[in-house]
Design an enzyme around this catalytic site. Structure first.
Site, PDB file in Angstrom:
ATOM      1  N   GLY A 268      43.759 -50.261  26.781  1.00 38.29           N
ATOM      2  CA  GLY A 268      44.368 -49.633  27.937  1.00 38.29           C
ATOM      3  C   GLY A 268      45.737 -50.224  28.215  1.00 38.29           C
ATOM      4  O   GLY A 268      46.197 -51.143  27.534  1.00 38.29           O
ATOM      5  N   ASN A 271      49.052 -55.430  32.087  1.00 39.36           N
ATOM      6  CA  ASN A 271      49.374 -56.817  31.805  1.00 39.36           C
ATOM      7  C   ASN A 271      48.340 -57.478  30.907  1.00 39.36           C
ATOM      8  O   ASN A 271      48.675 -58.237  29.987  1.00 39.36           O
ATOM      9  CB  ASN A 271      49.485 -57.576  33.142  1.00 39.36           C
ATOM     10  CG  ASN A 271      50.340 -58.813  33.031  1.00 39.36           C
ATOM     11  OD1 ASN A 271      51.285 -58.854  32.256  1.00 39.36           O
ATOM     12  ND2 ASN A 271      50.023 -59.827  33.819  1.00 39.36           N
ATOM     13  N   GLU A 293      45.250 -44.754  22.829  1.00 44.60           N
ATOM     14  CA  GLU A 293      45.984 -43.713  23.557  1.00 44.60           C
ATOM     15  C   GLU A 293      47.474 -44.008  23.632  1.00 44.60           C
ATOM     16  O   GLU A 293      48.306 -43.116  23.482  1.00 44.60           O
ATOM     17  CB  GLU A 293      45.442 -43.593  24.983  1.00 44.60           C
ATOM     18  CG  GLU A 293      43.990 -43.214  25.069  1.00 44.60           C
ATOM     19  CD  GLU A 293      43.453 -43.459  26.451  1.00 44.60           C
ATOM     20  OE1 GLU A 293      43.183 -42.468  27.154  1.00 44.60           O
ATOM     21  OE2 GLU A 293      43.320 -44.633  26.848  1.00 44.60           O
TER      22      GLU A 293
END
Length: 508
Positions: A268, A271, A293
């Site tokens: 994902g 940070n 993604e």
């Protein structure tokens, strides 16, 4: 003709953004490009917002349904929300203006798995798509379209829309041409065939998008950057999470459950993800691949260094420095990056076939491993589920990560019961915080609670959560998944009332 519009038929359709925006009318469903701040239309949304404002000033209604790939930018979501121009927004967003209006009830929002939206539109569940507004990099002499920095759901919007508006953005690097792999298979159930992809780098489609010229009603030229946030150096908590995760992967390799070059990584944004990529870069792991993604700065650096042999995604999400690095190494990266539509990048069959290691963030998890990644206090939407569900349910390893506390310690990430469930305990393999890592595989609910308490909870909340677990095991009506129903959400209620989950009696 512009050197980015090399087909005379498309060139003849050039209009200003204001003229093109007139093609969109009240009540329409509009499919727009854009995925995590990359590849969204830069000019049409602002021009449309001005058009909507003028119509509202005359007392006319004007709201549209907006479908995208994922989040976009203030120049799209923000401007349209601000002028009350959105009736329904699907499937993911991150704009503060839009989020505020969703949570105030001023507009409707539907949260949906990113890998499912294009399919549901193709099935007709959303009705027809009236207009597609798609950013591209160029139009070739033969009319093929060079995609820009994200693919998202663009192919579906082009296929399904009655009318198409193209934004040709000169800012997008010419080096993008050839990086895309658009899979052209329009079969619906029961006529579907298996997707012929067995390695993240397999090319199963074409490098270009296509649209019949007769569907295009306007071509708008732009020269504007994607929304680019500066790269943030990982903080101490993110580094600690990354270290715990790397140690766990080493253990899995030693146990023979994953190969030495790991399995395809899905990560994902944010940070923690960049901290993990930085940790991978400093580790002994080599020959890595990604089936994910988004390509962020951290993943880009792994590609440039050679640690990451290939990355397949649906979008970039690079900082200004990251874009400079991409341009410097574009020719090298061309053979190592594949950008696909999100119906492929997030496809459950492919995720399971490839055996992905899914690494996603969360807002909170409970003692049994249920994860909330979307709602604060169970009622306020943050951004959306994104693609985490596509990967979590189907991954070889499903990992959720977050610091153990938030708001300077006023919120515990680990709670008795999550206030909203996005990923059930059945889809969560591992929970990681800065405190440690809990491997939840093959554990019963009560064993999961013990592992999470011992390894993931911040010391400020460990005694209170331990007390809850002890009393639930003793006093719960049922003993398989023990809960004290009157207290299960009391931590959230305490925060709502006092601004802290800490029990004053416990800290006083």
């Amino acid at each position: 003709m512009s050197n980015r519009i090399r087909h005379p038929g498309f060139a003849a359709l050039r209009l200003s953004a204001a003229e093109a925006a007139q093609r969109i009318r009240h009540g329409m469903t509009v499919g727009m490009s854009g995925f995590t701040g990359a590849g969204y239309p830069k000019a049409i949304p602002g021009a449309l917002a001005e058009h909507i404002t003028a119509r509202h000033a005359q007392g006319e209604p004007f709201r549209i349904t907006v479908l995208t790939g994922a989040s976009t930018a203030p120049e799209l979501d923000g401007v349209l929300a601000r002028v009350d121009g959105i009736e329904l927004r699907v499937p993911f967003q991150s704009d503060p203006e839009l989020r505020g209006r969703i949570n105030s009830g001023a507009l409707e929002y539907m949260d949906i798995h990113l890998g499912q939206l294009a399919e549901k539109v193709r099935y007709g569940f959303f009705g027809k798509v009236d207009v597609a507004v798609i950013e591209i990099s160029a139009i070739l002499e033969d009319g093929r379209l060079v995609p820009s920095s994200s693919v998202g759901n663009n192919k579906t919007w082009l296929d399904m829309a009655d009318a198409v508006i193209l934004e040709v953005n000169r800012w997008q690097p010419e080096a993008l041409e050839g990086m895309h792999d658009i899979y052209y298979d329009g079969a619906l159930p029961p006529a579907r065939q298996p997707i012929p992809l067995v390695h993240p780098g397999d090319r199963i489609g074409e490098p270009y998008l296509s649209v019949p010229l007769e569907k295009v009603v306007a071509v708008v030229e732009t020269d504007a950057p994607d929304r680019n946030s500066p790269f943030k150096q990982p903080d101490a908590a993110s580094k600690a999470i990354a270290d715990h995760l790397l140690d766990f992967l080493r253990f899995e390799v030693k146990a023979g459950r994953i190969p030495g070059n790991l399995l395809p990584i899905q990560s994902g944004v944010g940070n923690i993800a960049n901290a993990f990529m930085q940790g991978l870069g400093e580790s002994e792991f080599t020959g890595l691949t990604a089936f994910t993604e988004v390509i962020q700065d951290g993943m880009l650096e792994l590609l440039i260094s050679g640690k990451l042999a290939l990355a397949a995604a649906t979008s970039f999400s690079l900082s200004p420095v990251g874009i400079e690095r991409f341009n410097e190494h574009a020719e090298f990266l061309r053979k190592r990056i594949v950008l696909r539509q999100q119906g492929i990048s997030n496809h459950p069959e492919l995720i399971r076939r490839l055996g992905c290691i899914a690494l996603n963030g969360m807002l909170e998890a409970d003692i049994y491993g249920n994860v909330n990644s979307t709602h604060t206090l169970g009622t306020q939407m943050m951004n959306g589920i994104g693609g985490s569900g596509d990967f979590a349910r189907n991954a070889y390893l499903s990992v959720f990560m977050a610091p153990s506390v938030a708001k300077n310690g006023l919120i515990s990430t680990l709670v008795p019961m999550v206030s909203h469930v996005d990923h059930t305990e059945h889809d969560v393999s591992v929970i990681v915080t800065d405190q440690g890592l809990a491997d939840l595989r093959m554990l019963s609910p009560k064993q999961r609670a013990k592992a999470i308490l011992e390894r993931c909870v911040h010391p400020s909340y460990r005694d209170a959560l331990g007390d809850y677990i002890e009393r639930a095991n003793r006093d719960s009506f049922g003993k398989h998944t023990p809960h004290l129903l009157a207290e299960a959400l009391s931590w959230h209620e305490r925060y709502r009332l006092t601004g802290s989950m800490l029990n004053p009696e416990a800290v006083g």
